[in-house]
Write a protein that holds these residues in place. Structure first.
Motif, PDB file in Angstrom:
ATOM      1  N   PRO A  11      -5.413  10.004   6.413  1.00  0.00           N
ATOM      2  CA  PRO A  11      -4.873   8.672   6.087  1.00  0.00           C
ATOM      3  C   PRO A  11      -3.555   8.464   6.823  1.00  0.00           C
ATOM      4  O   PRO A  11      -2.577   9.148   6.538  1.00  0.00           O
ATOM      5  CB  PRO A  11      -4.658   8.736   4.562  1.00  0.00           C
ATOM      6  N   ALA A  13      -2.294   5.171   7.543  1.00  0.00           N
ATOM      7  CA  ALA A  13      -2.054   3.724   7.542  1.00  0.00           C
ATOM      8  C   ALA A  13      -0.743   3.343   6.869  1.00  0.00           C
ATOM      9  O   ALA A  13      -0.392   2.170   6.831  1.00  0.00           O
ATOM     10  CB  ALA A  13      -3.221   3.017   6.853  1.00  0.00           C
ATOM     11  N   GLY A  14      -0.007   4.330   6.351  1.00  0.00           N
ATOM     12  CA  GLY A  14       1.259   4.024   5.670  1.00  0.00           C
ATOM     13  C   GLY A  14       2.269   3.457   6.651  1.00  0.00           C
ATOM     14  O   GLY A  14       2.145   3.612   7.869  1.00  0.00           O
ATOM     15  N   MET A  15       3.298   2.793   6.108  1.00  0.00           N
ATOM     16  CA  MET A  15       4.250   2.105   6.985  1.00  0.00           C
ATOM     17  C   MET A  15       5.409   2.991   7.430  1.00  0.00           C
ATOM     18  O   MET A  15       6.165   2.623   8.314  1.00  0.00           O
ATOM     19  CB  MET A  15       4.763   0.847   6.290  1.00  0.00           C
ATOM     20  N   THR A  17       8.269   3.775   6.059  1.00  0.00           N
ATOM     21  CA  THR A  17       9.547   3.047   5.973  1.00  0.00           C
ATOM     22  C   THR A  17      10.750   3.975   5.957  1.00  0.00           C
ATOM     23  O   THR A  17      11.846   3.572   6.353  1.00  0.00           O
ATOM     24  CB  THR A  17       9.590   2.166   4.700  1.00  0.00           C
ATOM     25  N   ARG A  18      10.560   5.233   5.506  1.00  0.00           N
ATOM     26  CA  ARG A  18      11.711   6.138   5.446  1.00  0.00           C
ATOM     27  C   ARG A  18      12.229   6.497   6.838  1.00  0.00           C
ATOM     28  O   ARG A  18      13.297   7.059   6.972  1.00  0.00           O
ATOM     29  CB  ARG A  18      11.345   7.410   4.666  1.00  0.00           C
ATOM     30  N   LYS A  28       4.545   7.034  12.425  1.00  0.00           N
ATOM     31  CA  LYS A  28       5.207   8.249  11.927  1.00  0.00           C
ATOM     32  C   LYS A  28       4.488   9.505  12.416  1.00  0.00           C
ATOM     33  O   LYS A  28       5.108  10.503  12.778  1.00  0.00           O
ATOM     34  CB  LYS A  28       5.208   8.197  10.391  1.00  0.00           C
ATOM     35  N   GLN A 106      -7.387   0.261   7.446  1.00  0.00           N
ATOM     36  CA  GLN A 106      -7.067  -0.130   6.080  1.00  0.00           C
ATOM     37  C   GLN A 106      -6.314  -1.451   6.240  1.00  0.00           C
ATOM     38  O   GLN A 106      -5.204  -1.458   6.775  1.00  0.00           O
ATOM     39  CB  GLN A 106      -6.175   0.925   5.410  1.00  0.00           C
ATOM     40  N   GLY A 111      -2.300   1.885  -0.889  1.00  0.00           N
ATOM     41  CA  GLY A 111      -2.105   3.229  -1.431  1.00  0.00           C
ATOM     42  C   GLY A 111      -3.026   4.259  -0.800  1.00  0.00           C
ATOM     43  O   GLY A 111      -4.009   3.931  -0.133  1.00  0.00           O
TER      44      GLY A 111
HETATM   45  P1  UTP Z   1       3.667   7.925   2.018  1.00  0.00           P
HETATM   46  O1  UTP Z   1       3.857   7.876   0.568  1.00  0.00           O
HETATM   47  O2  UTP Z   1       4.392   8.972   2.767  1.00  0.00           O
HETATM   48  O3  UTP Z   1       3.971   6.487   2.600  1.00  0.00           O
HETATM   49  O4  UTP Z   1       2.104   8.084   2.259  1.00  0.00           O
HETATM   50  P2  UTP Z   1       4.288   6.050   4.079  1.00  0.00           P
HETATM   51  O5  UTP Z   1       4.082   4.596   4.184  1.00  0.00           O
HETATM   52  O6  UTP Z   1       3.516   6.892   5.065  1.00  0.00           O
HETATM   53  O7  UTP Z   1       5.833   6.414   4.271  1.00  0.00           O
HETATM   54  P3  UTP Z   1       7.149   5.765   3.585  1.00  0.00           P
HETATM   55  O8  UTP Z   1       7.200   6.286   2.175  1.00  0.00           O
HETATM   56  O9  UTP Z   1       7.081   4.259   3.669  1.00  0.00           O
HETATM   57  O10 UTP Z   1       8.258   6.316   4.436  1.00  0.00           O
HETATM   58  C1  UTP Z   1       1.426   9.319   2.179  1.00  0.00           C
HETATM   59  C2  UTP Z   1       0.243   9.312   3.132  1.00  0.00           C
HETATM   60  O11 UTP Z   1      -0.673   8.289   2.755  1.00  0.00           O
HETATM   61  C3  UTP Z   1      -0.917   7.402   3.831  1.00  0.00           C
HETATM   62  C4  UTP Z   1       0.308   7.549   4.741  1.00  0.00           C
HETATM   63  O12 UTP Z   1      -0.015   7.198   6.063  1.00  0.00           O
HETATM   64  C5  UTP Z   1       0.643   9.033   4.574  1.00  0.00           C
HETATM   65  O13 UTP Z   1      -0.179   9.842   5.399  1.00  0.00           O
HETATM   66  N1  UTP Z   1      -1.078   6.021   3.282  1.00  0.00           N
HETATM   67  C6  UTP Z   1      -0.248   5.578   2.320  1.00  0.00           C
HETATM   68  C7  UTP Z   1      -2.093   5.232   3.767  1.00  0.00           C
HETATM   69  O14 UTP Z   1      -2.864   5.626   4.676  1.00  0.00           O
HETATM   70  N2  UTP Z   1      -2.238   3.982   3.237  1.00  0.00           N
HETATM   71  C8  UTP Z   1      -1.433   3.509   2.250  1.00  0.00           C
HETATM   72  O15 UTP Z   1      -1.639   2.366   1.801  1.00  0.00           O
HETATM   73  C9  UTP Z   1      -0.415   4.333   1.792  1.00  0.00           C
END
Ligand code: UTP
Length: 297
Positions: A11, A13-15, A17-18, A28, A106, A111
Motif C-alpha cells: 500500500p 497511496a498515503g500522502m 504528510t510528515r 515517500k 486507490q 485508510g
Molecule cells: P501512514 O499512516 O504512514 O500515512 O500510512 P501516510 O499518508 O503514508 O504518511 P503521513 O502519516 O501522512 O506522513 C501507512 C501505510 O499505509 C498506506 C501508506 O502509503 C503507508 O504505506 N496508506 C495509508 C494507503 O495506501 N492509503 C491510505 O489511504 C492510507
C-alpha cells in the motif's frame, strides 16, 4: 492443505504528510535510504520470502514508482558501453519480470484497510502478504521470510509484532495476547491506536502481515474507526470474532519507522554503518561529532 504465500500487496497511496515538502513531488517510498529507495528494500524482502506477484496500491502523484521498476534501456546501454558492470547489475536488480507487478489506484485516501481492499480482485482466494515500505527492517533473515516460514506451520492470519514502551503503545495497533509462546503469540483481540493507558499489552503491530482472503471480505463490511479511516486492524480483529486464528510474530531484527523523520535518520545511520564501503568514513565522522558535542557540554 495450507497454500503458499506468493502475492504481496504494497500500500503506497498515503500522502506522506510528515515529510512535506519533500513528498509534494516525490513519493515517500522513493526517498533514499543510503543509495536505494525505500521501496527497493521492501521488494527485496518480498522476493527473499518467495513472493512472485507484487501488487502496488498507488495514488495520484506516484508515477515515479512505476518508472523506477521499468527497464531503462538507454542507461543500461551507456553503462554497458562504459564497462560499468557492477552498476549495471545494481540497476538490473530494479527490473521486474513482465507481468509480475501490478498497479491499482486507490482513488481516495480512505485508510490502510481500504488500500488493501482495493487489491481484492488481484488477490483472489489465497493467503497474501502486506508490506508497508516505510517500515524498514534490518534482519539477518528478512522479516517476511521468517513470517512465511512460521505461517507454513500455523496458517491463519499473522502480524509482525514488536514490544514497545508503554508510553508509545498509543501510536500502534496493539495485541491483546492469549497465549505467549515467545516468538509466536496467539491473539485474543486487537486495538488500533488505543488511548493512553488503555492498551491491552505492549506488543505492537508493525508493517508486515500475512492475511487470509476472509480479511478482504471483512473489509467490505467494517465501518471506518480510528481517524475516520478503514482500519486493517479492525478487519483482522473480525477474524477472531469469527473464531479464526490470528498470530503475532516477534520477528528477529530491528525495525525502523521510516515514515517519521527521526526514524528515517536513524535508519540512514544504521544502514550506512552496516555497509562495508561506508562504515569507516561514517563511523569516524560520528565518533568525532560525539566527541565534539561532549567537549562542548
Ligand atoms: P501512514 O499512516 O504512514 O500515512 O500510512 P501516510 O499518508 O503514508 O504518511 P503521513 O502519516 O501522512 O506522513 C501507512 C501505510 O499505509 C498506506 C501508506 O502509503 C503507508 O504505506 N496508506 C495509508 C494507503 O495506501 N492509503 C491510505 O489511504 C492510507
Amino acid at each position: 492443505m495450507k497454500m503458499k504465500v506468493t502475492k504481496a500487496v504494497f500500500p503506497v497511496a498515503g500522502m506522506g504528510t510528515r515529510f512535506l515538502p519533500a513528498t509534494k513531488a516525490v513519493p515517500k517510498e522513493m526517498m533514499t535510504l543510503v543509495d536505494r529507495p525505500l521501496i527497493q528494500y521492501a521488494i527485496d524482502e518480498a522476493r527473499a520470502a518467495g513472493i512472485r506477484d507484487f501488487i502496488f496500491v498507488t495514488a495520484r502523484g506516484k508515477s515515479a514508482l512505476e518508472d523506477y521498476f521499468d527497464a531503462a534501456p538507454e542507461l543500461e546501454a551507456t553503462l554497458r558501453k562504459a564497462g560499468k558492470d557492477e552498476l549495471l547489475q545494481t540497476l538490473k536488480a530494479t527490473n521486474m519480470d513482465s507481468g509480475a507487478i501490478a498497479y491499482i489506484r486507490q482513488h481516495k485516501a480512505l485508510g490502510l484497510g481500504h488500500a488493501v481492499w482495493c487489491a481484492r480482485r488481484l488477490i483472489g482466494d489465497e493467503p497474501f502478504a502486506v508490506i508497508l515500505p516505510d517500515d524498514v527492517i534490518a534482519a539477518e533473515k528478512p522479516c517476511l521470510q521468517q513470517m512465511v516460514e512460521a505461517h507454513a506451520e500455523t496458517g491463519g492470519c499473522m502480524v509482525a509484532a514488536m514490544d514497545v514502551l508503554p508510553e508509545r503503545a498509543h501510536a500502534y495497533g496493539v495485541l491483546d495476547i492469549g497465549q505467549d509462546l515467545g516468538e509466536l503469540v496467539s491473539v485474543r483481540g486487537m486495538v488500533e491506536k488505543p488511548a493512553t493507558g488503555t492498551a491491552p499489552s505492549n506488543l505492537a503491530v508493525i508493517g508486515r502481515y500475512i492475511l487470509t482472503p476472509s480479511v478482504l471480505r471483512n473489509l467490505s463490511q467494517i465501518k471506518p474507526s480510528a481517524g475516520g479511516e478503514l482500519q486493517l486492524t479492525d478487519a483482522i480483529a473480525a477474524e477472531l470474532a469469527d473464531g479464526r486464528d490470528v498470530f503475532g510474530f516477534r520477528f528477529r531484527g530491528e525495525r525502523f519507522d521510516c515514515g517519521s523523520k527521526a526514524g528515517f535518520l536513524q535508519a540512514t545511520v544504521a544502514f550506512g554503518l552496516a555497509r562495508p564501503d561506508l562504515r569507516d568514513e561514517l563511523g569516524e565522522y560520528l565518533r568525532a561529532l560525539i566527541a565534539q558535542r561532549e567537549a562542548a557540554e
